[in-house]
Design an enzyme around this catalytic site. Structure first.
Site, PDB file in Angstrom:
ATOM      1  N   SER A   1      49.258 -29.311  -4.335  1.00 38.21           N
ATOM      2  CA  SER A   1      47.883 -29.804  -4.259  1.00 38.21           C
ATOM      3  C   SER A   1      47.854 -31.273  -4.661  1.00 38.21           C
ATOM      4  CB  SER A   1      46.978 -28.990  -5.179  1.00 38.21           C
ATOM      5  OG  SER A   1      45.700 -29.602  -5.211  1.00 38.21           O
TER       6      SER A   1
ATOM      7  N   HIS B   1      48.421 -29.449   0.355  1.00 35.80           N
ATOM      8  CA  HIS B   1      47.091 -28.894   0.081  1.00 35.80           C
ATOM      9  C   HIS B   1      46.161 -30.050  -0.286  1.00 35.80           C
ATOM     10  CE1 HIS B   1      44.292 -25.665  -1.007  1.00 35.80           C
ATOM     11  NE2 HIS B   1      43.950 -26.404  -2.044  1.00 35.80           N
TER      12      HIS B   1
ATOM     13  N   ASP C   1      42.273 -31.131  -1.222  1.00 37.80           N
ATOM     14  CA  ASP C   1      41.002 -30.607  -1.732  1.00 37.80           C
ATOM     15  C   ASP C   1      39.868 -31.592  -1.480  1.00 37.80           C
ATOM     16  OD1 ASP C   1      41.707 -28.073  -3.146  1.00 37.80           O
ATOM     17  OD2 ASP C   1      43.067 -29.422  -4.205  1.00 37.80           O
TER      18      ASP C   1
ATOM     19  N   MET D   1      35.872 -32.128  -2.148  1.00 36.70           N
ATOM     20  CA  MET D   1      34.744 -31.652  -2.980  1.00 36.70           C
ATOM     21  C   MET D   1      33.532 -32.539  -2.751  1.00 36.70           C
ATOM     22  SD  MET D   1      36.749 -31.134  -6.557  1.00 36.70           S
ATOM     23  CE  MET D   1      38.368 -30.378  -6.627  1.00 36.70           C
TER      24      MET D   1
ATOM     25  N   HIS E   1      41.221 -27.786   2.126  1.00 34.80           N
ATOM     26  CA  HIS E   1      40.367 -26.828   1.417  1.00 34.80           C
ATOM     27  C   HIS E   1      39.014 -27.492   1.178  1.00 34.80           C
ATOM     28  CE1 HIS E   1      39.816 -24.557  -2.714  1.00 34.80           C
ATOM     29  NE2 HIS E   1      38.898 -24.205  -1.831  1.00 34.80           N
TER      30      HIS E   1
ATOM     31  N   MET F   1      35.580 -27.663  -0.312  1.00 35.74           N
ATOM     32  CA  MET F   1      34.663 -27.150  -1.339  1.00 35.74           C
ATOM     33  C   MET F   1      33.356 -27.904  -1.159  1.00 35.74           C
ATOM     34  SD  MET F   1      37.447 -26.949  -4.380  1.00 35.74           S
ATOM     35  CE  MET F   1      38.574 -27.939  -3.430  1.00 35.74           C
TER      36      MET F   1
ATOM     37  N   MET G   1      40.617 -18.039  -4.891  1.00 32.96           N
ATOM     38  CA  MET G   1      40.503 -19.001  -5.993  1.00 32.96           C
ATOM     39  C   MET G   1      40.768 -18.256  -7.302  1.00 32.96           C
ATOM     40  SD  MET G   1      40.065 -22.033  -4.920  1.00 32.96           S
ATOM     41  CE  MET G   1      40.097 -22.650  -6.594  1.00 32.96           C
TER      42      MET G   1
ATOM     43  N   ASP H   1      45.128 -20.244  -5.365  1.00 32.92           N
ATOM     44  CA  ASP H   1      44.887 -21.641  -5.738  1.00 32.92           C
ATOM     45  C   ASP H   1      44.223 -21.701  -7.115  1.00 32.92           C
ATOM     46  OD1 ASP H   1      44.339 -24.351  -5.770  1.00 32.92           O
ATOM     47  OD2 ASP H   1      42.877 -24.294  -4.136  1.00 32.92           O
TER      48      ASP H   1
END
Ligand code: DX5
Ligand code: ZN
Length: 217
Positions: A8, A33, A35, A37, A66, A68, A137, A175
């Site tokens: 990540s 990975h 992320d 957000m 991913h 979010m 998660m 994750d």
């Protein structure tokens, strides 16, 4: 089949991102990975368009993105254009999850759905045949470096039971709080993709840590 490892980048050194991406390129890791957000779905902001573009230019492995964020269906072609190979949305953020999953696949990406710690895997039963990946998660999303929530292990076993019951082949990704200590039990419970941020990037030798996560001996 052996499991995959997805470092990540949230835990990477953003002042030396190229160096960390090249480290992952030269390691035994399988995916990056990434992320994203939005400060609404989770109480934090991470990276967006310009940084993902820069990552894509250097990365030599698939981008596992991913999301979010609320209403991720509005951004599917955006992330396709940025170079996402796997696009994962949250169950809790999609009113029309089936439509969103179809749209991800129509754009030529693998479709993933993520579950927050409080969301039961049984809610996915009807859509499982349409998924390439389910992301469990194992912390509350929004921050790296949190402790693994122990109940996640049983949740992974339940999801793996559903996968076997319906003869399906989707990946089970975990994750949050993945360590060298708990990784083996996660794979034994059914995980096929281990995400790890701090365990890799805060270690003295990230390449060796990735290798240990791959081999789990
Ligand atoms: C958290 C992110 C994770 C995070 C994991 O919301 O989705 O990908 O980077 O970090 P670690 O492995 O440090 O718990
Ligand atoms: Zn993540």
């Amino acid at each position: 089949m052996s499991h995959l490892v997805a470092p990540s980048l949230l835990a990477a050194d953003f002042g030396n991102l190229q160096q960390d991406i090249e480290m992952v390129n030269s390691s035994k890791a399988d995916w990056f990975h990434v992320d994203v957000m939005d400060g609404v779905f989770v109480p934090n902001l991470s990276i967006g368009t310009p940084v993902i573009k820069a990552i894509k230019k250097i990365a030599r492995k698939p981008l596992d993105v991913h999301l979010m964020m609320v209403d991720p269906g509005r951004y599917i072609s955006h992330f396709k254009n940025l170079g996402a190979d796997i696009l994962t949305v949250h169950y809790e953020a999609c009113t029309h999850l089936h439509r969103t999953v179809q749209q991800i696949r129509e754009q030529g990406m693998k479709a993933g759905v993520s579950l927050n710690p409080h969301t039961p895997v049984s809610l996915l039963e009807e859509i499982l045949p349409d998924l390439d990946l389910v992301l469990i998660m194992s912390v509350n999303p929004g921050f790296g470096g949190q402790s693994f929530i122990p109940g996640s292990l049983e949740k992974i076993r339940k999801l793996d039971d559903l996968k076997k019951k319906h003869w399906l082949r989707f990946d089970i990704e975990v994750d949050g709080g993945v360590t060298l200590e708990n990784a083996k039990s996660l794979v034994e419970a059914g995980v096929t993709v281990l995400v790890a941020g701090n365990t890799i990037f805060a270690s003295d030798d990230p390449i060796a840590t990735i290798q240990k996560l791959k081999e789990l001996s």
